[in-house]
Design an enzyme around this catalytic site. Structure first.
Site, PDB file in Angstrom:
ATOM      1  N   ARG A  81      22.931 -29.254  20.025  1.00  0.00           N
ATOM      2  CA  ARG A  81      22.072 -30.346  20.992  1.00  0.00           C
ATOM      3  C   ARG A  81      20.725 -29.666  20.312  1.00  0.00           C
ATOM      4  O   ARG A  81      20.973 -27.693  19.775  1.00  0.00           O
ATOM      5  CB  ARG A  81      22.518 -28.553  22.245  1.00  0.00           C
ATOM      6  CG  ARG A  81      23.703 -29.353  22.459  1.00  0.00           C
ATOM      7  CD  ARG A  81      24.280 -28.347  24.383  1.00  0.00           C
ATOM      8  NE  ARG A  81      25.753 -29.133  24.302  1.00  0.00           N
ATOM      9  CZ  ARG A  81      26.451 -30.324  24.931  1.00  0.00           C
ATOM     10  NH1 ARG A  81      26.070 -31.094  25.692  1.00  0.00           N
ATOM     11  NH2 ARG A  81      26.999 -29.979  25.157  1.00  0.00           N
ATOM     12  N   ARG A 137      31.356 -31.182  34.407  1.00  0.00           N
ATOM     13  CA  ARG A 137      30.135 -30.503  34.139  1.00  0.00           C
ATOM     14  C   ARG A 137      29.367 -30.895  35.772  1.00  0.00           C
ATOM     15  O   ARG A 137      30.778 -30.401  36.510  1.00  0.00           O
ATOM     16  CB  ARG A 137      28.757 -31.338  33.326  1.00  0.00           C
ATOM     17  CG  ARG A 137      27.450 -30.935  32.834  1.00  0.00           C
ATOM     18  CD  ARG A 137      26.448 -31.739  32.434  1.00  0.00           C
ATOM     19  NE  ARG A 137      26.759 -31.358  30.742  1.00  0.00           N
ATOM     20  CZ  ARG A 137      26.542 -29.986  30.108  1.00  0.00           C
ATOM     21  NH1 ARG A 137      25.571 -29.161  30.106  1.00  0.00           N
ATOM     22  NH2 ARG A 137      26.413 -30.461  28.655  1.00  0.00           N
ATOM     23  N   ASP A 177      29.741 -39.697  32.544  1.00  0.00           N
ATOM     24  CA  ASP A 177      28.680 -39.546  34.314  1.00  0.00           C
ATOM     25  C   ASP A 177      27.833 -39.527  33.514  1.00  0.00           C
ATOM     26  O   ASP A 177      26.919 -39.877  33.868  1.00  0.00           O
ATOM     27  CB  ASP A 177      28.695 -37.975  33.714  1.00  0.00           C
ATOM     28  CG  ASP A 177      28.205 -37.171  32.778  1.00  0.00           C
ATOM     29  OD1 ASP A 177      28.364 -38.181  31.699  1.00  0.00           O
ATOM     30  OD2 ASP A 177      27.930 -36.365  32.852  1.00  0.00           O
ATOM     31  N   ASP A 221      33.483 -36.575  30.287  1.00  0.00           N
ATOM     32  CA  ASP A 221      32.549 -36.074  31.521  1.00  0.00           C
ATOM     33  C   ASP A 221      32.629 -37.960  32.530  1.00  0.00           C
ATOM     34  O   ASP A 221      32.171 -38.395  33.711  1.00  0.00           O
ATOM     35  CB  ASP A 221      31.031 -35.673  31.732  1.00  0.00           C
ATOM     36  CG  ASP A 221      31.262 -34.467  31.764  1.00  0.00           C
ATOM     37  OD1 ASP A 221      32.268 -33.769  31.137  1.00  0.00           O
ATOM     38  OD2 ASP A 221      30.058 -33.698  31.183  1.00  0.00           O
TER      39      ASP A 221
HETATM   40  O1  F6P Z   1      29.127 -33.075  28.091  1.00  0.00           O
HETATM   41  C1  F6P Z   1      30.732 -32.455  27.975  1.00  0.00           C
HETATM   42  C2  F6P Z   1      31.227 -30.757  28.114  1.00  0.00           C
HETATM   43  O2  F6P Z   1      32.389 -30.966  27.345  1.00  0.00           O
HETATM   44  C3  F6P Z   1      30.664 -30.911  29.581  1.00  0.00           C
HETATM   45  O3  F6P Z   1      32.282 -31.638  30.672  1.00  0.00           O
HETATM   46  C4  F6P Z   1      30.672 -29.388  29.768  1.00  0.00           C
HETATM   47  O4  F6P Z   1      30.205 -28.984  30.772  1.00  0.00           O
HETATM   48  C5  F6P Z   1      30.226 -28.479  28.789  1.00  0.00           C
HETATM   49  O5  F6P Z   1      29.770 -30.041  27.764  1.00  0.00           O
HETATM   50  C6  F6P Z   1      30.397 -27.706  27.609  1.00  0.00           C
HETATM   51  O6  F6P Z   1      28.961 -27.708  26.413  1.00  0.00           O
HETATM   52  P1  F6P Z   1      30.132 -26.252  25.337  1.00  0.00           P
HETATM   53  O7  F6P Z   1      30.828 -27.784  24.181  1.00  0.00           O
HETATM   54  O8  F6P Z   1      28.121 -26.887  25.333  1.00  0.00           O
HETATM   55  O9  F6P Z   1      30.146 -25.249  25.794  1.00  0.00           O
END
Ligand code: F6P
Length: 319
Positions: free
Chosen positions: A72, A171, A129, A127
């Site tokens: 990210r 999420r 979504d 997700d």
């Molecule tokens: O978007 C995918 C996801 O796994 C969500 O379900 C979750 O809230 C988020 O990413 C977790 O993100 P990270 O791996 O950055 O903690």
């Protein structure tokens, strides 16, 4: 068009590799050169770009995660960052980009399109979504991971006559919780899209026990609250003892299901077709079991919401 690139971005999802493979193989089949961008948009800014060959994507269709890795990027959210990214693409002779990821990744693609680069978004997130598509790559595998966990939890829940709270990812979306709850026979499903009534949950648990039910499974989507919070509330408000299980990132890993490999292959190939036909700013998805393309901007304008028929059904079947 002579050369395109592909990247994976945001949270990884099982089937991303199958999508990368499809993009690379389809592009080469159509006579294009195709480059892989490593580490998502951040890697693009840093110029982590390599030409891929047919063999670069061999033996990956069955692997979870993403060989291109993911990240990210805060820098990419700035105009300066996006301009750096464009410069790298230009430097490498890349004329269009396939972005495999979730809605944050699609937003990035839309912003690159606004700067003149044709982009196609391939939906991949556990997700499920992304507006405009019924199915995202990774959802089916994650769902099966959750079901496997629920089945195992059910065994021990029955032996000890306990109530379990299982927290699933998603999420702000409740798809994973809803589908898993329905397929796993959960007594209660909490999703962010629907307000929950605590007295109802307590009443359902108590009447189940009254009927001689040996155990209960509650699925809570992370977008509602944590399993620990819910356990605390049930204990405080009704004296109900529970055990919790937070499935966490195991939901993001593992070998993709056949369904995910198939849709990843279809979506990836379709993305290349769209670019060859001269269209940019497009999202790929599935509607009524047919692979479709639609405007990338639509992802941010219309909200599909939760499947309310399914939600209603889950309630009817868990009385
Ligand atoms: O978007 C995918 C996801 O796994 C969500 O379900 C979750 O809230 C988020 O990413 C977790 O993100 P990270 O791996 O950055 O903690």
């Amino acid at each position: 068009m002579k050369k395109i690139a592909v990247l994976t971005s945001g949270g990884d999802a099982p089937g991303m590799n199958a999508a990368v493979r499809a993009v690379v193989r389809k592009a080469i089949y159509e006579g294009l050169e195709v480059a892989g961008v490593f580490n998502g948009y951040q890697g693009l800014i840093e110029g982590k770009i390599e030409l891929l060959q047919l063999g670069s994507v061999g033996d990956i269709i069955q692997r979870g995660g993403t060989i291109l890795r993911s990240a990210r990027s805060a820098e990419f959210r700035t105009l300066e960052g996006r301009e750096k990214a464009l410069k790298q693409l230009k430097l490498n002779g890349i004329e269009a980009l396939v972005v495999i990821g979730g809605d944050g990744s699609f937003r990035g693609a839309l912003e690159l399109t606004a700067l003149g680069l044709p982009c196609v978004g391939v939906p991949a997130t556990i997700d499920n979504d992304i507006n405009g598509t019924e199915l995202t790559i990774g959802f089916d595998t994650a769902l099966n991971t959750v079901i496997d966990a629920i089945d195992k939890i059910r065994d021990t829940a029955t032996s000890h006559e306990r109530t379990f709270i299982v927290e699933v990812m998603g999420r702000d979306a409740g798809d994973l919780a809803l589908w898993a709850g329905l397929a796993g026979g959960a007594e209660t499903i909490l999703v962010p899209e629907e307000k929950y009534e605590l007295p109802n949950i307590i009443e359902r648990l108590k009447s189940g026990t009254g009927r001689g039910k040996k155990h209960s499974i509650i699925i809570v989507a992370e977008g509602v609250m944590s399993a620990a919070e819910l356990a605390e509330i049930l204990k405080r408000e009704a004296g109900i003892e529970t055990r919790i299980s937070v499935l966490g990132h195991i939901q993001r890993g593992g070998s993709p299901s056949a369904r995910d490999r198939v849709i990843a292959s279809q979506y990836g190939a379709k993305a290349v077709e769209v670019l060859i036909e001269g269209r940019g700013s497009i999202a790929i998805g599935m509607r009524n079991h047919v692979v479709v393309e639609y405007e990338l901007a639509d992802v941010f304008e219309q909200s599909d919401g939760l499947d309310m028929d399914m939600y209603k059904l889950s309630k009817e079947l868990s009385i």
